[in-house]
Design an enzyme around this catalytic site. Structure first.
Site, PDB file in Angstrom:
ATOM      1  N   GLY A  98       0.825  -1.214   0.000  1.00  0.00           N
ATOM      2  CA  GLY A  98       0.000   0.000   0.000  1.00  0.00           C
ATOM      3  C   GLY A  98       0.852   1.254   0.000  1.00  0.00           C
ATOM      4  N   GLY A 100       1.752   2.959  -2.637  1.00  0.00           N
ATOM      5  CA  GLY A 100       1.533   3.818  -3.805  1.00  0.00           C
ATOM      6  C   GLY A 100       2.143   3.307  -5.091  1.00  0.00           C
ATOM      7  N   ASP A 145      -1.496  10.520  -3.954  1.00  0.00           N
ATOM      8  CA  ASP A 145      -0.379   9.615  -4.232  1.00  0.00           C
ATOM      9  C   ASP A 145       0.346  10.007  -5.527  1.00  0.00           C
ATOM     10  OD1 ASP A 145      -2.699   8.953  -5.573  1.00  0.00           O
ATOM     11  OD2 ASP A 145      -2.673   6.824  -5.078  1.00  0.00           O
TER      12      ASP A 145
HETATM   13  O1  PMV Z   1      -4.636   3.018  -0.447  1.00  0.00           O
HETATM   14  P1  PMV Z   1      -3.730   4.141  -0.159  1.00  0.00           P
HETATM   15  O2  PMV Z   1      -2.640   3.799   0.771  1.00  0.00           O
HETATM   16  O3  PMV Z   1      -3.234   4.825  -1.382  1.00  0.00           O
HETATM   17  O4  PMV Z   1      -4.519   5.241   0.659  1.00  0.00           O
HETATM   18  C1  PMV Z   1      -5.719   5.715   0.295  1.00  0.00           C
HETATM   19  C2  PMV Z   1      -5.973   7.028   0.947  1.00  0.00           C
HETATM   20  C3  PMV Z   1      -7.383   7.511   0.738  1.00  0.00           C
HETATM   21  O5  PMV Z   1      -7.470   8.811   1.289  1.00  0.00           O
HETATM   22  C4  PMV Z   1      -8.357   6.616   1.465  1.00  0.00           C
HETATM   23  C5  PMV Z   1      -7.737   7.524  -0.735  1.00  0.00           C
HETATM   24  C6  PMV Z   1      -7.204   8.680  -1.547  1.00  0.00           C
HETATM   25  O6  PMV Z   1      -7.211   8.566  -2.771  1.00  0.00           O
HETATM   26  O7  PMV Z   1      -6.825   9.699  -0.972  1.00  0.00           O
END
Ligand code: PMV
Length: 306
Positions: A98, A100, A145
């Protein structure tokens, strides 16, 4: 990467994009509120060239879903009106936790294709193109991300990319651990969306409160006030638990870190699995790492990239 695999026009291009860790503000950021995100010292590398035999070839060891890369190529071709077939290969140090990897793959591929044609483009236009790829595939997401993979360092990010502010930050002392469960980001976002539909007032209040924590964290992170930053991370975790996106495993890892002396600890990202982060002094670091391990977490050797 074996250079010989590529054609002879000397157009071989290699681009790296790093992974990220959400520090504070996840989920709220999907609704336009701010978050803080840091780049990490692990990369995804993309190599592109024109295909020798006119047949496109995409090789992505460790990435079973090529849809992000294929969509990147499609958006690039449409935007710049290019038709040549490519050879694209990836190599990842960040998959599975997770951190990115999808956004890093999109950014590195887009940058590599842009360099292949020597196209000049600014960071914001690159962001817009890459964010479009993510939205076309995922349907939803804040774009934080993508911004992290482009801008690096630690950034304050809000309003789906209208605000991207690089911060002068270094040496955030984090311990990072994986819960052993791969999170499904879209499912987690939909879970919160459902809550928002059923209890708009309450969820909006939580997001407003998270935004206040993020705004204060932005100041204390620059001042290196780790005690206060840890407290803010703990409060952020409370709100994430209220939203129902933490898990028992993450909670016990977080609690273990706090009990063994971390300034603060929280999940990082979508929740439902993936990683937690703990802010820890050098003296307490090994004790915290051990406690997280005892709680079932896997310590991963990743650092924030300044
Ligand atoms: O799945 P990750 O680690 O990229 O995190 C997602 C973070 C959220 O805020 C839930 C989704 C987003 O796009 O910001």
């Amino acid at each position: 990467m074996d250079k010989k695999k590529f054609d002879s026009k000397n157009k071989y291009i290699e681009v790296k994009a790093h992974g990220k860790l959400m520090l504070l503000g996840e989920h709220a950021v999907v609704y336009g509120y701010p978050c803080l995100v840091s780049a990490v010292n692990k990369y995804l590398t993309v190599t592109v060239d024109f295909a020798d035999n006119k047949e496109e070839r995409i090789v992505t060891p460790g990435i079973s879903d090529q849809s992000f890369i294929k969509e990147t190529v499609k958006i690039f071709r449409n935007r710049f009106n290019k038709k040549e077939p490519f050879t694209i290969e990836t190599k990842s140090e960040i998959g599975g936790y997770g951190l990115g990897s999808s956004a890093a793959a999109v950014v590195a591929t887009m940058k590599a294709l842009i360099q292949l044609y020597k196209i000049k483009i600014n960071e914001k236009s690159l962001f817009d193109l890459c964010y479009k790829v993510i939205l076309n595939i995922q349907g939803i997401g804040s774009g934080y991300d993508v911004a992290s993979a482009i801008y690096g360092g630690t950034i304050y990010y809000a309003q789906k990319g209208k605000i991207i502010e690089p911060l002068d930050v270094c040496g955030i002392p984090l311990v990072i651990a994986y819960s052993g469960v791969k999170a499904d980001t879209v499912a987690q976002i939909n879970l919160v969306k459902e809550k928002m539909k059923n209890y708009k007032e309450g969820v909006t209040k939580i997001f407003e409160n998270i935004a206040k924590l993020v705004d204060e964290a932005k100041k204390v992170i620059i001042a290196k006030d780790w005690v206060r930053l840890g407290t803010l991370m703990n409060y952020n975790q409370d709100y994430l638990e209220d939203l129902g996106i933490s898990t028992e495993k993450l909670n016990s890892m977080i609690l273990a870190a706090r009990k063994s002396g971390a300034y603060g600890a929280k999940l990082s990202g979508a929740g439902g699995g993936d990683c937690m982060i703990a802010l820890v002094s050098e003296e307490k670091k090994s004790g915290v790492e051990q406690a997280i391990k005892t709680a079932g977490g896997q310590s991963i050797d990743i650092k924030i990239k300044n």
